[in-house]
Scaffold this motif. Sequence first.
Motif, PDB file in Angstrom:
ATOM      1  N   ASN A 188      49.259  34.159  30.261  1.00  0.00           N
ATOM      2  CA  ASN A 188      48.581  33.246  29.336  1.00  0.00           C
ATOM      3  C   ASN A 188      49.391  31.974  29.123  1.00  0.00           C
ATOM      4  N   GLN A 189      50.702  32.122  29.032  1.00  0.00           N
ATOM      5  CA  GLN A 189      51.560  30.958  28.859  1.00  0.00           C
ATOM      6  C   GLN A 189      51.512  30.070  30.102  1.00  0.00           C
ATOM      7  N   PHE A 190      51.504  30.680  31.281  1.00  0.00           N
ATOM      8  CA  PHE A 190      51.422  29.923  32.525  1.00  0.00           C
ATOM      9  C   PHE A 190      50.114  29.144  32.594  1.00  0.00           C
ATOM     10  N   ALA A 191      49.009  29.796  32.214  1.00  0.00           N
ATOM     11  CA  ALA A 191      47.702  29.121  32.224  1.00  0.00           C
ATOM     12  C   ALA A 191      47.684  27.954  31.243  1.00  0.00           C
ATOM     13  N   GLU A 192      48.283  28.158  30.074  1.00  0.00           N
ATOM     14  CA  GLU A 192      48.340  27.094  29.068  1.00  0.00           C
ATOM     15  C   GLU A 192      49.140  25.898  29.573  1.00  0.00           C
ATOM     16  N   CYS A 193      50.265  26.175  30.239  1.00  0.00           N
ATOM     17  CA  CYS A 193      51.091  25.096  30.781  1.00  0.00           C
ATOM     18  C   CYS A 193      50.354  24.337  31.883  1.00  0.00           C
ATOM     19  N   GLN A 194      49.641  25.067  32.726  1.00  0.00           N
ATOM     20  CA  GLN A 194      48.871  24.407  33.782  1.00  0.00           C
ATOM     21  C   GLN A 194      47.791  23.498  33.200  1.00  0.00           C
ATOM     22  N   ASN A 195      47.132  23.966  32.168  1.00  0.00           N
ATOM     23  CA  ASN A 195      46.045  23.187  31.566  1.00  0.00           C
ATOM     24  C   ASN A 195      46.554  21.966  30.810  1.00  0.00           C
ATOM     25  N   SER A 196      47.695  22.107  30.140  1.00  0.00           N
ATOM     26  CA  SER A 196      48.224  21.016  29.312  1.00  0.00           C
ATOM     27  C   SER A 196      49.154  20.089  30.073  1.00  0.00           C
ATOM     28  N   GLY A 197      49.736  20.587  31.147  1.00  0.00           N
ATOM     29  CA  GLY A 197      50.727  19.798  31.869  1.00  0.00           C
ATOM     30  C   GLY A 197      52.073  19.777  31.178  1.00  0.00           C
ATOM     31  N   GLN A 222      51.958  50.156  29.779  1.00  0.00           N
ATOM     32  CA  GLN A 222      51.397  49.350  28.705  1.00  0.00           C
ATOM     33  C   GLN A 222      52.352  48.231  28.312  1.00  0.00           C
ATOM     34  N   LEU A 223      53.657  48.549  28.260  1.00  0.00           N
ATOM     35  CA  LEU A 223      54.639  47.508  27.964  1.00  0.00           C
ATOM     36  C   LEU A 223      54.631  46.449  29.059  1.00  0.00           C
ATOM     37  N   GLY A 224      54.616  46.876  30.318  1.00  0.00           N
ATOM     38  CA  GLY A 224      54.572  45.920  31.419  1.00  0.00           C
ATOM     39  C   GLY A 224      53.335  45.047  31.369  1.00  0.00           C
ATOM     40  N   ARG A 225      52.208  45.643  31.014  1.00  0.00           N
ATOM     41  CA  ARG A 225      50.952  44.898  30.939  1.00  0.00           C
ATOM     42  C   ARG A 225      50.997  43.861  29.810  1.00  0.00           C
ATOM     43  N   SER A 226      51.550  44.243  28.666  1.00  0.00           N
ATOM     44  CA  SER A 226      51.649  43.321  27.531  1.00  0.00           C
ATOM     45  C   SER A 226      52.536  42.134  27.869  1.00  0.00           C
ATOM     46  N   GLU A 227      53.662  42.419  28.536  1.00  0.00           N
ATOM     47  CA  GLU A 227      54.591  41.349  28.901  1.00  0.00           C
ATOM     48  C   GLU A 227      53.986  40.436  29.957  1.00  0.00           C
ATOM     49  N   MET A 228      53.295  41.013  30.927  1.00  0.00           N
ATOM     50  CA  MET A 228      52.655  40.206  31.959  1.00  0.00           C
ATOM     51  C   MET A 228      51.546  39.341  31.371  1.00  0.00           C
ATOM     52  N   HIS A 282      58.489  47.470  35.715  1.00  0.00           N
ATOM     53  CA  HIS A 282      57.292  47.935  35.005  1.00  0.00           C
ATOM     54  C   HIS A 282      56.222  46.850  34.944  1.00  0.00           C
ATOM     55  N   GLN A 283      56.644  45.595  34.904  1.00  0.00           N
ATOM     56  CA  GLN A 283      55.685  44.493  34.916  1.00  0.00           C
ATOM     57  C   GLN A 283      54.949  44.439  36.251  1.00  0.00           C
ATOM     58  N   LYS A 284      55.696  44.587  37.316  1.00  0.00           N
ATOM     59  CA  LYS A 284      55.099  44.584  38.654  1.00  0.00           C
ATOM     60  C   LYS A 284      54.132  45.745  38.814  1.00  0.00           C
ATOM     61  N   ALA A 285      54.496  46.909  38.266  1.00  0.00           N
ATOM     62  CA  ALA A 285      53.629  48.080  38.369  1.00  0.00           C
ATOM     63  C   ALA A 285      52.270  47.812  37.714  1.00  0.00           C
ATOM     64  N   SER A 286      52.294  47.276  36.509  1.00  0.00           N
ATOM     65  CA  SER A 286      51.051  46.979  35.809  1.00  0.00           C
ATOM     66  C   SER A 286      50.258  45.880  36.516  1.00  0.00           C
ATOM     67  N   TRP A 287      50.962  44.914  37.039  1.00  0.00           N
ATOM     68  CA  TRP A 287      50.326  43.795  37.760  1.00  0.00           C
ATOM     69  C   TRP A 287      49.512  44.306  38.949  1.00  0.00           C
ATOM     70  N   TYR A 288      50.117  45.171  39.753  1.00  0.00           N
ATOM     71  CA  TYR A 288      49.427  45.673  40.935  1.00  0.00           C
ATOM     72  C   TYR A 288      48.263  46.600  40.563  1.00  0.00           C
ATOM     73  N   LEU A 289      48.462  47.432  39.562  1.00  0.00           N
ATOM     74  CA  LEU A 289      47.382  48.320  39.142  1.00  0.00           C
ATOM     75  C   LEU A 289      46.199  47.519  38.612  1.00  0.00           C
ATOM     76  N   ASP A 290      46.467  46.505  37.807  1.00  0.00           N
ATOM     77  CA  ASP A 290      45.389  45.663  37.279  1.00  0.00           C
ATOM     78  C   ASP A 290      44.690  44.903  38.405  1.00  0.00           C
ATOM     79  N   GLY A 291      45.468  44.485  39.407  1.00  0.00           N
ATOM     80  CA  GLY A 291      44.871  43.780  40.536  1.00  0.00           C
ATOM     81  C   GLY A 291      43.920  44.668  41.307  1.00  0.00           C
ATOM     82  N   CYS A 292      44.332  45.903  41.550  1.00  0.00           N
ATOM     83  CA  CYS A 292      43.454  46.848  42.254  1.00  0.00           C
ATOM     84  C   CYS A 292      42.183  47.108  41.453  1.00  0.00           C
ATOM     85  N   ARG A 293      42.330  47.293  40.154  1.00  0.00           N
ATOM     86  CA  ARG A 293      41.156  47.566  39.314  1.00  0.00           C
ATOM     87  C   ARG A 293      40.198  46.389  39.288  1.00  0.00           C
TER      88      ARG A 293
END
Length: 239
Positions: free
Chosen positions: A209-218, A198-204, A154-165
């Motif tokens: 956001n956590q990945f972006a935070e880790c990249q920024n903070s190291g 919606q659940l997949g989108r929330s989890e993604m 379900h996460q992958k499904a939301s990921w691809y749909l959001d990417g297309c949009r």
Amino acid sequence: YIEAPNPLDPQYAGVIPVADVKLKEHCKALGITGYSKLKKDDLKQAILEVAPDTRFWDEVVAEVEAAATVLSENDMDLCRGVMASVQNHDKASKAFSKGVAERSIYWEDAETGLLCRGRMDYYREDLGIIFDLKSCLDARYSKFQKDILNYHYHQKASWYLDGCRALGLPANGFAWLAIEKEQPYAIGLYMASDEMLQLGRSEMRLMLNQFAECQNSGIWPGYPDEFCTIELPEWARAA
């Protein structure tokens, strides 16, 4: 893709196996002397000096691998069975037509600025539907429903749909074609519900956001720093 060559195939009748014992047997058959202590490469060279047209099995395999991706006989049988099942299924065969297979998309996440990417199994731009082909042991509704959550489909499904949009591409729905890996390769067709997406989108979003935070903070958090008492799992207690 090509099926792995089978040494029992008549077309390879004259090809020599490259096990040392087989090479030595061939040397003996050709009347070559002094081969008993030779290593594989030297055995092959000794054979070629007497019979320069000799073909060796490792060379056959190398030629095949250079020409295509090699699949085992079992994997090739599975692929053929799955393909035939899809082609003979009225709805599935129509779904996988008039679209693009393995379409890659790249976009920038508006919230984090991260570059994102995905590769859709099959995209029907005319319908705005992304199709995902999933092999499984059991394609029944209740079983595949569990697979979706266990493997985070379900996460992958939301990921691809959001990417297309994000790219302005039609994205009206996401569908799974679940096909069993054993004969008769039964097929289940499922559309992701709004609640599941919606659940997949929330989890993604949480992970992105956590990945972006880790990249920024190291700082990449792992497991807890302190010792904790580890208990027996429930299944072990029940036993």
